[in-house]
Write a protein that holds these residues in place. Structure first.
Motif, short mmCIF file in Angstrom:
data_model
loop_
_atom_site.label_atom_id
_atom_site.label_comp_id
_atom_site.label_asym_id
_atom_site.label_seq_id
_atom_site.Cartn_x
_atom_site.Cartn_y
_atom_site.Cartn_z
N SER A 140 4.12 4.61 11.26
CA SER A 140 2.85 4.24 10.63
C SER A 140 2.66 2.72 10.63
O SER A 140 3.63 1.96 10.69
CB SER A 140 2.81 4.74 9.18
N GLU A 141 1.42 2.31 10.51
CA GLU A 141 1.10 0.88 10.42
C GLU A 141 1.58 0.32 9.08
O GLU A 141 1.78 1.06 8.12
CB GLU A 141 -0.42 0.69 10.56
N ILE A 142 1.74 -0.99 9.04
CA ILE A 142 2.09 -1.66 7.79
C ILE A 142 0.98 -1.45 6.77
O ILE A 142 -0.20 -1.37 7.12
CB ILE A 142 2.33 -3.17 8.04
N ASP A 143 1.35 -1.33 5.51
CA ASP A 143 0.36 -1.19 4.44
C ASP A 143 -0.11 -2.59 4.05
O ASP A 143 0.68 -3.46 3.73
CB ASP A 143 0.99 -0.48 3.24
N ASP A 151 1.74 -17.28 9.29
CA ASP A 151 3.11 -16.86 8.99
C ASP A 151 3.09 -15.60 8.12
O ASP A 151 3.17 -15.67 6.89
CB ASP A 151 3.85 -17.99 8.27
N PRO A 152 2.97 -14.42 8.76
CA PRO A 152 2.89 -13.18 7.98
C PRO A 152 4.19 -12.84 7.24
O PRO A 152 4.16 -12.06 6.31
CB PRO A 152 2.58 -12.12 9.05
N LEU A 153 5.29 -13.45 7.64
CA LEU A 153 6.55 -13.19 6.96
C LEU A 153 6.56 -13.80 5.56
O LEU A 153 6.93 -13.17 4.58
CB LEU A 153 7.72 -13.74 7.79
N THR A 154 6.14 -15.05 5.47
CA THR A 154 6.16 -15.77 4.20
C THR A 154 4.93 -15.50 3.35
O THR A 154 4.98 -15.59 2.12
CB THR A 154 6.28 -17.28 4.46
N HIS A 155 3.80 -15.16 4.00
CA HIS A 155 2.53 -15.00 3.28
C HIS A 155 1.90 -13.63 3.58
O HIS A 155 0.86 -13.54 4.23
CB HIS A 155 1.57 -16.12 3.67
N PRO A 156 2.50 -12.55 3.09
CA PRO A 156 1.95 -11.21 3.33
C PRO A 156 0.69 -10.97 2.48
O PRO A 156 0.44 -11.70 1.53
CB PRO A 156 3.08 -10.29 2.90
N PRO A 157 -0.09 -9.94 2.81
CA PRO A 157 -1.22 -9.57 1.97
C PRO A 157 -0.73 -9.20 0.57
O PRO A 157 0.35 -8.62 0.42
CB PRO A 157 -1.81 -8.35 2.67
N PRO A 158 -1.48 -9.55 -0.47
CA PRO A 158 -1.05 -9.23 -1.83
C PRO A 158 -0.87 -7.72 -2.03
O PRO A 158 -1.76 -6.94 -1.71
CB PRO A 158 -2.18 -9.78 -2.70
N GLY A 159 0.29 -7.36 -2.54
CA GLY A 159 0.57 -5.95 -2.79
C GLY A 159 0.89 -5.15 -1.56
O GLY A 159 1.05 -3.92 -1.63
N GLU A 190 3.02 -4.08 2.10
CA GLU A 190 4.40 -3.77 2.47
C GLU A 190 5.09 -5.04 2.98
O GLU A 190 4.55 -5.72 3.85
CB GLU A 190 4.40 -2.71 3.56
N PRO A 191 6.24 -5.40 2.46
CA PRO A 191 6.94 -6.60 2.94
C PRO A 191 7.27 -6.46 4.43
O PRO A 191 7.71 -5.40 4.88
CB PRO A 191 8.20 -6.65 2.09
#
Length: 197
Positions: free
Chosen positions: A81-84, A110-118, A120-121
């Motif tokens: 599945s895709e990332i949440d 930088d999606p590693l350090t700054h993911p969408p709030p809430g 999936e890491p």
């Protein structure tokens, strides 16, 4: 024991209803154009001994049709599945740029350090996708395999096989309806890239 070579194809789903937006757990079906994109991607390819799919409708519906066409048992695996995207689920980049431009730009850089709030890491996402990949490679035994999945998992596999860091994940282009093929040695050797997405 001699390792067997397998060709593992990863196919991103085609266009989904609702247009371009952050769609991870959001379960939109394919549009008619999306079906055509996926048909074009597999035309003249296969048949495959094994077909694996994400459970999301935009992947699974086409996978079911293809498995029926080739008389294969379909494997549905949640790990593909895709990332949440958390609070960004279902929202467009345009809307986020208007409301949260700095957060969106940080995510793009930088999606590693700054993911969408809430959401999936990214390390957890990487780990589940690569667990599915390694398990599949370990039991492929020279088969031709098709995995129908999303842009995120394909980028994770591509980054893993080419040694790219997670911070550069979004720089890997994976258009809708795009198929990439990798050669894998099973069960002892590490997968080797035979093409690039």
């Amino acid at each position: 024991m001699t390792a067997a070579t397998a060709w593992i194809n990863l196919l991103r789903h085609g266009e989904a209803e609702g247009g371009a937006r952050y769609r991870g757990s959001t379960d939109d079906p394919l549009t008619a154009a999306g079906w055509r994109q996926m048909e074009a991607a597999v035309a003249g390819q296969g048949p495959w001994e094994r077909i694996v799919t994400s459970p999301r409708a935009r992947c699974a519906a086409f996978a079911r049709a293809l498995a029926k066409r080739y008389g294969r048992i379909l494997e549905v695996d949640e790990r593909w599945s895709e990332i949440d995207f958390g609070a960004w689920e279902g929202r467009t980049a345009e809307a986020l740029m208007a409301e949260e431009p700095e957060a969106l730009e940080r995510f793009w850089r930088d999606p590693l350090t700054h993911p969408p709030p809430g959401g999936e890491p990214l390390p957890a996402f990487r780990d589940r996708v690569l667990a599915a990949w390694r398990e599949l490679v370990s039991r492929c035994q020279g088969e031709r395999v098709l995995i129908i999945t999303h842009g995120g998992p394909i980028r994770v596999v591509a980054a893993h096989l080419t040694g790219r860091p997670l911070t550069h994940l979004l720089a890997i282009p994976v258009p809708l309806g795009h198929r990439v093929r990798w050669q894998a040695q099973c069960p002892r050797s590490s997968p080797q890239a035979a093409g690039s997405p």
